[in-house]
Motif scaffolding. Structure first.
Motif, mmCIF file in Angstrom:
data_model
loop_
_atom_site.group_PDB
_atom_site.id
_atom_site.type_symbol
_atom_site.label_atom_id
_atom_site.label_comp_id
_atom_site.label_asym_id
_atom_site.label_seq_id
_atom_site.Cartn_x
_atom_site.Cartn_y
_atom_site.Cartn_z
ATOM 1 N N PRO A 220 0.812 -1.238 0.000
ATOM 2 C CA PRO A 220 0.000 0.000 0.000
ATOM 3 C C PRO A 220 0.841 1.282 0.000
ATOM 4 O O PRO A 220 0.511 2.242 -0.712
ATOM 5 C CB PRO A 220 -0.823 -0.126 1.291
ATOM 6 N N ILE A 221 1.932 1.299 0.766
ATOM 7 C CA ILE A 221 2.748 2.517 0.803
ATOM 8 C C ILE A 221 3.548 2.688 -0.491
ATOM 9 O O ILE A 221 3.840 3.809 -0.915
ATOM 10 C CB ILE A 221 3.690 2.500 2.039
ATOM 11 N N LYS A 225 3.834 5.866 -4.374
ATOM 12 C CA LYS A 225 5.025 6.417 -5.009
ATOM 13 C C LYS A 225 4.865 6.557 -6.526
ATOM 14 O O LYS A 225 5.627 7.285 -7.162
ATOM 15 C CB LYS A 225 6.242 5.543 -4.693
ATOM 16 N N LEU A 226 3.893 5.868 -7.109
ATOM 17 C CA LEU A 226 3.719 5.938 -8.564
ATOM 18 C C LEU A 226 3.314 7.330 -9.034
ATOM 19 O O LEU A 226 3.578 7.709 -10.176
ATOM 20 C CB LEU A 226 2.670 4.923 -9.017
ATOM 21 N N HIS A 231 11.721 9.952 -10.409
ATOM 22 C CA HIS A 231 11.696 8.949 -11.470
ATOM 23 C C HIS A 231 12.390 7.640 -11.063
ATOM 24 O O HIS A 231 11.901 6.554 -11.386
ATOM 25 C CB HIS A 231 12.371 9.514 -12.728
ATOM 26 N N ALA A 232 13.504 7.732 -10.365
ATOM 27 C CA ALA A 232 14.224 6.515 -9.972
ATOM 28 C C ALA A 232 13.367 5.647 -9.051
ATOM 29 O O ALA A 232 13.342 4.415 -9.179
ATOM 30 C CB ALA A 232 15.539 6.880 -9.279
ATOM 31 N N GLU A 233 12.625 6.291 -8.125
ATOM 32 C CA GLU A 233 11.756 5.529 -7.219
ATOM 33 C C GLU A 233 10.568 4.928 -7.966
ATOM 34 O O GLU A 233 10.143 3.805 -7.678
ATOM 35 C CB GLU A 233 11.264 6.436 -6.095
ATOM 36 N N LYS A 234 10.036 5.674 -8.931
ATOM 37 C CA LYS A 234 8.943 5.111 -9.740
ATOM 38 C C LYS A 234 9.412 3.853 -10.471
ATOM 39 O O LYS A 234 8.718 2.847 -10.512
ATOM 40 C CB LYS A 234 8.457 6.157 -10.752
ATOM 41 N N GLU A 235 10.594 3.955 -11.031
ATOM 42 C CA GLU A 235 11.155 2.826 -11.779
ATOM 43 C C GLU A 235 11.299 1.599 -10.870
ATOM 44 O O GLU A 235 10.913 0.481 -11.234
ATOM 45 C CB GLU A 235 12.515 3.238 -12.341
ATOM 46 N N TYR A 247 -2.150 -6.122 -9.157
ATOM 47 C CA TYR A 247 -2.994 -5.637 -10.262
ATOM 48 C C TYR A 247 -3.774 -4.382 -9.897
ATOM 49 O O TYR A 247 -4.448 -3.798 -10.752
ATOM 50 C CB TYR A 247 -3.991 -6.726 -10.669
ATOM 51 N N THR A 248 -3.700 -3.952 -8.650
ATOM 52 C CA THR A 248 -4.542 -2.826 -8.226
ATOM 53 C C THR A 248 -4.130 -1.507 -8.886
ATOM 54 O O THR A 248 -4.922 -0.568 -8.935
ATOM 55 C CB THR A 248 -4.482 -2.666 -6.692
ATOM 56 N N CYS A 249 -2.891 -1.440 -9.359
ATOM 57 C CA CYS A 249 -2.405 -0.189 -9.957
ATOM 58 C C CYS A 249 -2.246 -0.301 -11.464
ATOM 59 O O CYS A 249 -1.459 0.446 -12.067
ATOM 60 C CB CYS A 249 -1.055 0.192 -9.346
ATOM 61 N N LEU A 250 -2.973 -1.178 -12.087
ATOM 62 C CA LEU A 250 -2.780 -1.462 -13.511
ATOM 63 C C LEU A 250 -2.910 -0.205 -14.371
ATOM 64 O O LEU A 250 -2.090 0.046 -15.262
ATOM 65 C CB LEU A 250 -3.792 -2.522 -13.961
ATOM 66 N N GLU A 251 -3.917 0.614 -14.110
ATOM 67 C CA GLU A 251 -4.136 1.816 -14.917
ATOM 68 C C GLU A 251 -3.020 2.836 -14.733
ATOM 69 O O GLU A 251 -2.578 3.478 -15.691
ATOM 70 C CB GLU A 251 -5.500 2.441 -14.585
ATOM 71 N N GLN A 252 -2.543 2.977 -13.499
ATOM 72 C CA GLN A 252 -1.435 3.897 -13.257
ATOM 73 C C GLN A 252 -0.166 3.450 -13.984
ATOM 74 O O GLN A 252 0.585 4.257 -14.532
ATOM 75 C CB GLN A 252 -1.146 3.988 -11.753
#
Length: 553
Positions: A220-221, A225-226, A231-235, A247-252
């Protein structure tokens, strides 16, 4: 009463005389061992065993006495070899010897002792590890912390947190994996703080630790971050979400596929592939066509890019060719054969093979570094050997004929650094053709290393005709001329748990260890082991005393 005592004394004397030979014989053998007359002790034991059969308790005692004397020896090399022997015994009986190793003034002995202690299923090691947390050596404290965390010790979180706050902030990135291993409320609270630490290196380590230790409860935490993290943390987060099939963040994730940052694009597409969204493969191929090395490397994980990889194998850019070949190997495609042999032929002193990572450390690519020993920071040849061993293990997934052709080529080109790994692979195949190749290798002229490794493998496979005789002959040939060379032990966090403990990069040492290990496993006949034991350098006996104890269990 006096008559009773007199008769009792007579009875005891008679009883003593009845068993005098055996008692004195065993006691005398142990006395010889205790007096540093190990050759005489083993010789006397073998004479005793011919008449009475093997006494495994006595053998264990001989092995233990040798180790106990070795750990007290003033020669540092003997102490190191003794520590290896105590570890190889894999017995709680050697716990006191290993504990002495923890208190040694030599860091490498301390490290070996702690690592071998961690393999024992004995609660008595916990206080030793707690005490090691106060060692003057920082690597020892980290090793003890790692083992306490892996054992889920009740004091682990508190001990590790105290260590973290005592050290300068530059060491903080080493701690997230330790807290991720501990499933307690206290560890989880500290881990939450690490995920939002001001230092991005700490945050990245924490993110990857969520994936490496499958901490779904911490997802959840990460999801937050998305949208707002750098950018490095997103990656890094994208890799973990894909790895844990969230799968909960599929659209993001889909939105991040059009990020202006190429590495974030790749990480998002890789995450979608892990989540079953195969349509994004074309986007990865499009980046690979631009010779993006991370994209070429990613194609090793998915089907559909094999033809492109085969084409790029012939690219003039050596790094493009290298990444394409390795990815084709991971796809189990035999078209990697020719280029793979070229990689294996590269001399470690001419070019090193290293891996590089993206800023978020979620994407990997391979690179050549030419003249590695002349670089500002020289690259150890062992780094390249380890990469080649990794690739060689994957050749086992190629068609058998292709794998055996690679193996035969390495034999006849005398590629000695890869021979130990190659022999292990051939032994695991166990097919008629693999055994035939081992027999062929056991007769190759001009390469005793290959011949003897093949003999050991054939012996372990039950193809014993002549193999044991050849093994013993080789041990007699090297005799006292070779002393086991021990590489400095690496922290547990730096090597795979599935990997065997690497005593040395020296091929002769590895062969000697493997030969004795094979003799140790040979049914009930311990005579061959004892014969070999008598032939080797006295220093080496401290190592094989541990094998003797293990064999005599």
């Amino acid at each position: 009463m006096g008559l009773f005592i007199q008769r009792s004394i007579i009875f005891l004397c008679f009883f003593s005389l009845l068993y005098a030979d055996e008692t004195l014989s065993s006691a005398h053998i142990l006395y010889l061992a205790q007096s540093d007359k190990i050759e005489e002790a083993v010789k006397a034991y073998r004479s005793k065993a011919k008449e009475e059969g093997h006494d495994y308790t006595l053998l264990q005692n001989i092995g233990y006495i040798l180790l106990a004397r070795g750990i007290e020896n003033h020669n540092l090399e003997i102490q190191k070899l003794t520590m290896i022997g105590a570890g190889m015994a894999a017995s709680s009986r050697c716990l006191d010897l290993l504990e002495k190793g923890v208190h040694s003034m030599d860091i490498s002995i301390q490290m070996m002792a702690i690592q071998f202690l961690s393999r024992l299923n004995d609660d008595r090691i916990d206080p030793i590890l707690i005490k090691a947390m106060s060692s003057y050596s920082l690597p020892i404290r980290f090793e003890a912390a790692y083992i306490l965390a892996s054992r889920n010790h009740s004091a682990a979180a508190g001990q590790i947190e105290a260590l973290m706050y005592r050290l300068p902030s530059m060491f903080k990135p080493f701690f997230p994996p330790l807290f991720a291993m501990i499933p307690t409320y206290q560890a989880k609270a500290v881990f939450y703080d690490l995920l939002s630490d001001p230092n991005i290196d700490v945050r990245l380590e924490a993110i990857h630790s969520v994936g490496n230790f499958s901490r779904d409860d911490l997802l959840p935490i990460l999801r937050k971050k998305l949208s707002s993290a750098p950018h490095a943390e997103k990656e890094a987060t994208l890799k973990v979400l894909g790895k844990l099939h969230d799968y909960t963040c599929l659209e993001q994730i889909k939105k991040l596929c059009i990020s202006p940052i190429e590495n974030v694009q790749l990480a998002a597409n890789a995450a979608l592939l892990s989540l079953g969204q195969g349509e994004v493969l074309d986007k990865i191929i499009a980046l690979a066509l631009k010779k993006n090395l991370f994209a070429l490397s990613l194609l090793g994980d998915v089907a559909g890019g094999e033809n492109l990889l085969a084409k790029f194998q012939e690219d003039l850019d050596p790094d493009v060719s290298l990444n394409a070949t390795i990815s084709l190997l991971l796809r189990k495609d035999p078209r990697c054969y020719n280029n793979l042999l070229k990689i294996f032929r590269v001399k470690e002193g001419d070019a090193a093979i290293i891996s590089k990572y993206s800023p978020g450390r979620s994407l990997q690519s391979w690179h050549y570094v030419f003249s590695p020993l002349q670089q500002k920071d020289p690259i150890d040849p062992l780094v390249t050997i380890r990469v080649k061993e990794y690739l060689l293990r994957h050749t086992l997934d190629l068609p058998e004929e292709t794998f055996l052709s690679i193996a035969r080529t390495l034999f006849y080109e005398r590629n000695n650094p890869l021979i130990p790994t190659l022999i292990d692979l051939l032994e695991n195949v166990r097919s008629a053709k693999a055994i035939e190749l081992l027999k062929e290798g056991s007769n190759i002229l001009g390469s005793p290393l290959i011949r003897n490794y093949c003999n050991v493998a054939l012996f372990r496979l039950g193809e014993q005709e002549g193999s044991k005789k050849n093994m013993l002959r080789w041990i007699q040939q090297i005799g006292t001329s070779h002393i086991i060379r021990i590489s400095p032990p690496t922290p547990s966090q730096n090597h795979s748990d599935t990997s065997p403990y690497d005593l040395s990069s020296d091929e002769t040492t590895k062969l000697l260890i493997d030969t004795f290990a094979a003799l140790t496993d040979e049914g009930e006949d311990i005579n061959a082991f004892l014969e070999a034991f008598m032939s080797i350098h006295p220093f080496n006996r401290y190592v094989f005393a541990g094998y003797l104890m293990k064999r005599a269990e």
